[in-house]
Design an enzyme around this catalytic site. Structure first.
Site, PDB file in Angstrom:
ATOM      1  N   LYS A   6      31.785  28.630  45.040  1.00 33.88           N
ATOM      2  CA  LYS A   6      32.681  28.584  46.204  1.00 33.88           C
ATOM      3  C   LYS A   6      31.891  28.677  47.506  1.00 33.88           C
ATOM      4  O   LYS A   6      32.153  27.961  48.472  1.00 33.88           O
ATOM      5  CB  LYS A   6      33.704  29.740  46.144  1.00 33.88           C
ATOM      6  CG  LYS A   6      34.642  29.664  44.954  1.00 33.88           C
ATOM      7  CD  LYS A   6      35.563  30.867  44.877  1.00 33.88           C
ATOM      8  CE  LYS A   6      34.849  32.152  44.558  1.00 33.88           C
ATOM      9  NZ  LYS A   6      34.286  32.230  43.203  1.00 33.88           N
ATOM     10  N   ASP A  35      32.355  32.729  40.494  1.00 32.83           N
ATOM     11  CA  ASP A  35      30.980  32.214  40.512  1.00 32.83           C
ATOM     12  C   ASP A  35      30.902  30.712  40.247  1.00 32.83           C
ATOM     13  O   ASP A  35      29.925  30.215  39.691  1.00 32.83           O
ATOM     14  CB  ASP A  35      30.097  32.962  39.486  1.00 32.83           C
ATOM     15  CG  ASP A  35      30.074  34.452  39.753  1.00 32.83           C
ATOM     16  OD1 ASP A  35      30.152  34.841  40.934  1.00 32.83           O
ATOM     17  OD2 ASP A  35      29.983  35.224  38.782  1.00 32.83           O
ATOM     18  N   ARG A  85      24.089  41.309  36.713  1.00 33.85           N
ATOM     19  CA  ARG A  85      24.369  41.214  35.272  1.00 33.85           C
ATOM     20  C   ARG A  85      24.257  39.765  34.798  1.00 33.85           C
ATOM     21  O   ARG A  85      24.581  38.835  35.531  1.00 33.85           O
ATOM     22  CB  ARG A  85      25.795  41.702  34.974  1.00 33.85           C
ATOM     23  CG  ARG A  85      25.971  43.190  35.130  1.00 33.85           C
ATOM     24  CD  ARG A  85      27.398  43.590  34.871  1.00 33.85           C
ATOM     25  NE  ARG A  85      28.314  43.095  35.906  1.00 33.85           N
ATOM     26  CZ  ARG A  85      29.619  43.240  35.872  1.00 33.85           C
ATOM     27  NH1 ARG A  85      30.195  43.821  34.847  1.00 33.85           N
ATOM     28  NH2 ARG A  85      30.373  42.790  36.854  1.00 33.85           N
ATOM     29  N   GLY A 112      30.399  37.576  45.399  1.00 29.23           N
ATOM     30  CA  GLY A 112      28.992  37.300  45.711  1.00 29.23           C
ATOM     31  C   GLY A 112      28.873  35.807  45.898  1.00 29.23           C
ATOM     32  O   GLY A 112      28.962  35.059  44.933  1.00 29.23           O
ATOM     33  N   HIS A 113      28.758  35.354  47.123  1.00 27.81           N
ATOM     34  CA  HIS A 113      28.737  33.922  47.416  1.00 27.81           C
ATOM     35  C   HIS A 113      27.351  33.536  47.929  1.00 27.81           C
ATOM     36  O   HIS A 113      26.874  34.084  48.922  1.00 27.81           O
ATOM     37  CB  HIS A 113      29.829  33.579  48.444  1.00 27.81           C
ATOM     38  CG  HIS A 113      31.215  33.881  47.943  1.00 27.81           C
ATOM     39  ND1 HIS A 113      32.338  33.751  48.713  1.00 27.81           N
ATOM     40  CD2 HIS A 113      31.657  34.290  46.730  1.00 27.81           C
ATOM     41  CE1 HIS A 113      33.401  34.072  47.997  1.00 27.81           C
ATOM     42  NE2 HIS A 113      33.011  34.407  46.789  1.00 27.81           N
ATOM     43  N   GLN A 117      36.580  35.425  43.756  1.00 32.88           N
ATOM     44  CA  GLN A 117      36.879  35.464  42.323  1.00 32.88           C
ATOM     45  C   GLN A 117      37.444  34.107  41.852  1.00 32.88           C
ATOM     46  O   GLN A 117      37.105  33.094  42.431  1.00 32.88           O
ATOM     47  CB  GLN A 117      37.834  36.628  41.976  1.00 32.88           C
ATOM     48  CG  GLN A 117      37.220  38.014  42.139  1.00 32.88           C
ATOM     49  CD  GLN A 117      37.199  38.533  43.553  1.00 32.88           C
ATOM     50  OE1 GLN A 117      38.208  38.538  44.235  1.00 32.88           O
ATOM     51  NE2 GLN A 117      36.052  38.982  44.027  1.00 32.88           N
TER      52      GLN A 117
END
Ligand code: GDP
Ligand code: IMO
Ligand code: MG
Length: 429
Positions: free
Chosen positions: A16, A13, A302, A40-41, A223
């Site tokens: 990227k 996170d 989250r 998640g990008h 990641q």
């Protein structure tokens, strides 16, 4: 011409997606090489926000986008993501999108197992994204996986499915679950097969052609190095190698192809899920970083844990991953702080460490040693040139690059694509 490999240098996170999107317009192909839809990008272009998990971020600019063999692919998540992006006006077809035919698949039984294990682990849980990533990689390495190319031979899948189900049924039995419903699994695969197969090909060949033509390839990591299965905060890691070297193995090109390694580094630190985090702040400063940085997971929603910049960790990541230069992101989130702190070392049992030790218990016990700097009064938000930055913010950037022993190539000052400062062009370096 140079290729560029983008990797996260912290716990994911780092931004990227934004940087890959910015670079993609100057690349001829963008390739994902590991991970899956645990990523998640987020890309912000004008007033449109795109959230990508499995598709390479180059798809938004229409750049040839490739899912390499190192990715674990959930066919149903793929279809849903393509449909979502198509509804946002992004064109995706067999011309601009390809999937390696030797990718291992994530099946519903992997997601089941991920959930069963996490539920059973109680306080020892990893805090996975629940996408079945770990179990899918286990089956790949265990030589039991169903792969993309198998979708073209479903009538002959019986013996493979027997092996896979025998393994999973034993595990499921241990959790008090019913065995895998083989017939319904096979039917689900039959329904989705042609959809996936329209994009499937030997992408190593396609990439070879792209390379021969002298085109620029942009490898998009998911990641971050601290989540790497070897080099990360094991066992609180993901199940793939997230370091730059994986770009070659996970796409079918040689190690010389990876080019400039661009480490994406957030100007502070965040982590989502369990595991050690030496500079974590559970006070109002941590809360302020989270609020200003909108630190909520793209995939699971989250809340991300937040803390000061940890130069020890980033120096270690840059070294392990052979980072040529970094993109420093979210500098604007530090605007308005009277003082900012940087971790420059750790204390452990009376000793001073300049690296993160391998053992999880030691990682949890290290105490950060901080250096304090004056914050900056003006704003960096939206800055597009070095000259727009307050002098004290420049001092912070310079101190960061000194401590991590790696130069800054890009600075990002907002989620928006164009709010980016180019210091050193990774493609022409
Ligand atoms: P990735 O997984 O590394 O692609 O990062 P994510 O997209 O999960 O998280 C980064 C978040 O920060 C996203 O919401 C981005 O839109 C946002 N972001 C990226 N760069 C910047 C920046 O320079 N400043 C701010 N304020 N937000 C940014
Ligand atoms: P991007 O690409 C942040 C974390 C999970 C968990 C651990 C293992 O957006 O940076 P997994 O589902 O992979 O088995 O979970 O890894 N994790 C991420 N954290 N960003 C990510 O991806 C992540 N992908 C996995 O939270 O701690
Ligand atoms: Mg993310």
């Amino acid at each position: 011409m140079a290729n560029v490999t983008v990797i996260g240098a912290q716990w994911g996170d780092e931004g990227k997606g934004k940087i890959v999107d910015w670079l993609a317009s100057r690349a001829d192909a963008v390739v994902r090489f590991q991970g899956g839809h645990n990523a998640g990008h987020t890309l912000v272009v004008g007033d449109v926000t795109y959230k990508l998990s499995l598709l390479p971020s180059g798809i938004v600019t229409g750049t040839l986008s490739i899912i390499g063999n190192g990715v674990v692919l959930d066919p149903w998540a793929l279809k849903a993501e393509i449909e979502k992006l198509t509804a946002q006006g992004v064109e995706i077809d067999a011309e601009n999108f390809a999937i390696a035919d030797n990718c291992a698949l994530i099946l519903p039984l992997h997601r089941d197992l991920d959930g069963l294990r996490e539920n059973a682990a109680g306080t020892g849980k990893i805090g996975t994204t629940g996408r079945g990533i770990g179990p899918a990689y286990e089956d790949k390495v265990g030589r039991r996986a169903i792969r993309v190319c198998d979708l073209a031979h479903l009538d002959a899948l019986g013996p493979q499915l027997d092996r896979l189900c025998a393994h999973h049924d034993a595990l499921r039995h241990g959790f008090g679950q019913d065995p895998v419903d083989r017939e319904s699994l096979l039917n689900e695969l039959r329904e989705i097969a042609d959809y996936v197969l329209q994009f499937a090909q030997p992408v190593w060949k396609r990439l070879k052609k792209v390379r021969k033509a002298g085109a620029r390839i942009l490898f998009e990591g998911a990641q971050g190095v601290l989540l790497d299965v070897d080099h990360g905060t094991y066992p609180f890691v993901t199940s793939s190698n997230t370091v730059s070297g994986t770009a070659a193995a996970g796409s079918g090109l040689g190690p010389a192809s990876t080019g400039f390694v661009l480490g994406i580094v957030k100007a502070y630190t965040t982590r989502v899920g369990s595991g050690p985090f030496p500079t974590e702040l559970s006070d109002e400063i941590g809360q302020r970083l989270g609020e200003r940085g909108h630190e909520f997971g793209t995939v699971t929603g989250r809340q991300r844990r937040c803390g000061w910049f940890d130069a020890v960790l980033v120096r270690q990541s840059c070294s392990i991953s052979g980072v040529t230069g970094i993109a420093l992101t979210k500098l604007d989130v530090l605007d308005g702080f009277d003082v900012v702190r940087i971790c420059t070392g750790y204390r452990l049992d009376g000793r001073i460490l300049d690296y993160l030790p391998a053992h999880a218990a030691d990682q949890a016990r290290v105490e950060p040693i901080y250096e304090e700097m004056e914050g900056w009064k003006g704003t960096t938000a939206g800055a597009r040139s070095w000259a727009d930055l307050p002098a004290q913010a420049i001092k912070y950037i310079q101190r960061v690059q000194e401590l991590i022993e790696t130069p800054v190539a890009l600075v990002s000052t907002s989620p928006e694509r164009e709010d980016t400062i180019l210091v050193r062009d990774p493609f022409v370096d």
